[in-house]
Design a protein around this motif. Structure first.
Motif, PDB file in Angstrom:
ATOM      1  N   GLN A 156     -19.090   0.772 -16.441  1.00  0.00           N
ATOM      2  CA  GLN A 156     -18.459   1.828 -15.198  1.00  0.00           C
ATOM      3  C   GLN A 156     -19.360   1.527 -13.774  1.00  0.00           C
ATOM      4  O   GLN A 156     -18.705   1.377 -12.851  1.00  0.00           O
ATOM      5  CB  GLN A 156     -19.103   3.107 -15.351  1.00  0.00           C
ATOM      6  CG  GLN A 156     -18.886   3.646 -16.723  1.00  0.00           C
ATOM      7  CD  GLN A 156     -17.109   3.937 -16.875  1.00  0.00           C
ATOM      8  OE1 GLN A 156     -16.609   4.449 -15.931  1.00  0.00           O
ATOM      9  NE2 GLN A 156     -16.676   3.611 -17.991  1.00  0.00           N
ATOM     10  N   CYS A 157     -20.516   0.787 -13.885  1.00  0.00           N
ATOM     11  CA  CYS A 157     -21.159   0.609 -12.427  1.00  0.00           C
ATOM     12  C   CYS A 157     -22.145  -0.477 -12.456  1.00  0.00           C
ATOM     13  O   CYS A 157     -22.243  -1.285 -13.631  1.00  0.00           O
ATOM     14  CB  CYS A 157     -21.964   1.972 -12.181  1.00  0.00           C
ATOM     15  SG  CYS A 157     -23.473   2.549 -13.184  1.00  0.00           S
ATOM     16  N   CYS A 178     -23.267   5.728 -16.411  1.00  0.00           N
ATOM     17  CA  CYS A 178     -22.864   4.593 -17.246  1.00  0.00           C
ATOM     18  C   CYS A 178     -21.846   4.860 -18.513  1.00  0.00           C
ATOM     19  O   CYS A 178     -21.270   4.081 -18.956  1.00  0.00           O
ATOM     20  CB  CYS A 178     -24.008   3.728 -17.820  1.00  0.00           C
ATOM     21  SG  CYS A 178     -24.823   3.122 -16.414  1.00  0.00           S
ATOM     22  N   TYR A 206     -22.387  -0.607 -24.927  1.00  0.00           N
ATOM     23  CA  TYR A 206     -21.118  -0.930 -24.682  1.00  0.00           C
ATOM     24  C   TYR A 206     -20.180  -1.592 -25.284  1.00  0.00           C
ATOM     25  O   TYR A 206     -20.849  -2.268 -26.435  1.00  0.00           O
ATOM     26  CB  TYR A 206     -21.069  -1.964 -23.302  1.00  0.00           C
ATOM     27  CG  TYR A 206     -22.138  -1.300 -22.118  1.00  0.00           C
ATOM     28  CD1 TYR A 206     -21.818  -0.318 -21.390  1.00  0.00           C
ATOM     29  CD2 TYR A 206     -23.594  -1.587 -22.306  1.00  0.00           C
ATOM     30  CE1 TYR A 206     -22.344   0.152 -20.261  1.00  0.00           C
ATOM     31  CE2 TYR A 206     -24.562  -0.925 -21.248  1.00  0.00           C
ATOM     32  CZ  TYR A 206     -23.502   0.098 -20.280  1.00  0.00           C
ATOM     33  OH  TYR A 206     -24.435   0.571 -19.240  1.00  0.00           O
ATOM     34  N   CYS A 247     -24.869  -0.565 -15.348  1.00  0.00           N
ATOM     35  CA  CYS A 247     -24.103  -1.228 -16.568  1.00  0.00           C
ATOM     36  C   CYS A 247     -24.105  -2.676 -16.447  1.00  0.00           C
ATOM     37  O   CYS A 247     -24.668  -3.601 -17.352  1.00  0.00           O
ATOM     38  CB  CYS A 247     -22.684  -0.846 -16.702  1.00  0.00           C
ATOM     39  SG  CYS A 247     -22.282   0.787 -16.667  1.00  0.00           S
TER      40      CYS A 247
HETATM   41 CU   LIG Z   1     -23.490   1.866 -15.296  1.00  0.00          CU
END
Ligand SMILES: [Cu+2]
Length: 114
Positions: free
Chosen positions: A34-35, A106, A87, A38
């Protein structure tokens, strides 16, 4: 002269063995990132693996690329490591406990909620 030639051969052989660090490029789909955090988590986590060099997370394409040494590590282990970090990696789903421990930003859709 014969002895010298043998030394040259031996040196060359050792040189090739030493430099023959087998490297292949690898790209793994990491669709749940996501960001930037991560990105850091995955890059730091993968850089600790023996046989993985220069892991790079691309947030736009949601892929993680790296060089890896097939003699030292296989793709499954790398996917598993990413999963253990929380993840998804290719078809390997994120480890649920690790995912639950991720910061809110995240998690999937985390950026939309901020
Ligand atoms: Cu993240």
């Amino acid at each position: 002269m014969k002895v010298n030639l043998n030394i040259v051969r031996l040196t060359l052989i050792l040189f090739f063995i030493g430099c023959n660090s087998n490297k292949e490029d690898l790209s793994i789909n990491t669709p749940s990132i996501q960001c930037g955090m991560c990105q850091k988590t995955i890059e730091m986590g993968l850089s600790k693996l023996a046989g993985v060099t220069n892991p790079k997370v691309d947030l736009k394409t949601k892929t993680t690329s790296m060089s890896y040494n097939p003699d030292k590590i296989n793709i499954n282990s790398i996917e598993q490591k990413i999963s253990d970090l929380g993840y998804q990696a290719n078809q390997v789903k994120a480890n649920e406990a690790a995912y639950a421990d991720l910061p809110a930003c995240c998690k999937i859709g985390g950026m939309d909620k901020m």
